[in-house]
Design a protein around this motif. Structure first.
Motif, PDB file in Angstrom:
ATOM      1  N   PRO A 140       0.732  -1.125   0.189  1.00 13.65           N
ATOM      2  CA  PRO A 140      -0.070  -0.115  -0.016  1.00 13.65           C
ATOM      3  C   PRO A 140       0.820   1.401  -0.013  1.00 13.65           C
ATOM      4  O   PRO A 140       2.115   1.244   0.491  1.00 13.65           O
ATOM      5  N   THR A 141       0.435   2.407  -0.896  1.00 17.06           N
ATOM      6  CA  THR A 141       1.233   3.404  -0.809  1.00 17.06           C
ATOM      7  C   THR A 141       0.156   4.744  -0.639  1.00 17.06           C
ATOM      8  O   THR A 141      -0.786   4.404  -1.302  1.00 17.06           O
ATOM      9  N   PRO A 142       0.714   5.857   0.048  1.00 11.90           N
ATOM     10  CA  PRO A 142      -0.172   6.839   0.127  1.00 11.90           C
ATOM     11  C   PRO A 142      -0.560   7.686  -1.199  1.00 11.90           C
ATOM     12  O   PRO A 142       0.604   7.785  -2.028  1.00 11.90           O
ATOM     13  N   SER A 143      -1.502   8.100  -1.459  1.00 12.67           N
ATOM     14  CA  SER A 143      -1.623   9.030  -2.730  1.00 12.67           C
ATOM     15  C   SER A 143      -2.778   9.958  -2.491  1.00 12.67           C
ATOM     16  O   SER A 143      -3.510   9.762  -1.627  1.00 12.67           O
ATOM     17  N   LYS A 144      -2.913  11.019  -3.261  1.00 13.93           N
ATOM     18  CA  LYS A 144      -3.788  12.225  -3.138  1.00 13.93           C
ATOM     19  C   LYS A 144      -3.833  12.607  -1.678  1.00 13.93           C
ATOM     20  O   LYS A 144      -2.882  12.964  -1.319  1.00 13.93           O
ATOM     21  N   GLU A 145      -4.933  12.766  -1.016  1.00 18.51           N
ATOM     22  CA  GLU A 145      -5.516  13.306   0.291  1.00 18.51           C
ATOM     23  C   GLU A 145      -4.563  12.471   1.359  1.00 18.51           C
ATOM     24  O   GLU A 145      -4.589  12.874   2.461  1.00 18.51           O
TER      25      GLU A 145
END
Length: 50
Positions: free
Chosen positions: A12-17
């Motif tokens: 999992p990788t963070p993206s957008k907000e």
């Protein structure tokens, strides 16, 4: 509030907000909001959060 479970493959990788992703255990209960503490308690009782 709705809670879901699923199988996940990959990283999992963070993206957008979403700035950060963190895996939490029951020992991290103090880090979450009051409503999330109730969810943590229920998941812990059900054996789904260790």
């Amino acid at each position: 509030m709705a809670c879901y479970t699923a199988d996940h493959h990959g990283t999992p990788t963070p993206s957008k907000e979403i700035e950060e992703i963190a895996w939490l255990t029951y020992a991290d209960r103090h880090r979450v909001s009051a409503v999330d503490q109730i969810v943590f308690d229920e998941l812990h009782r059900a054996g789904q959060l260790h």
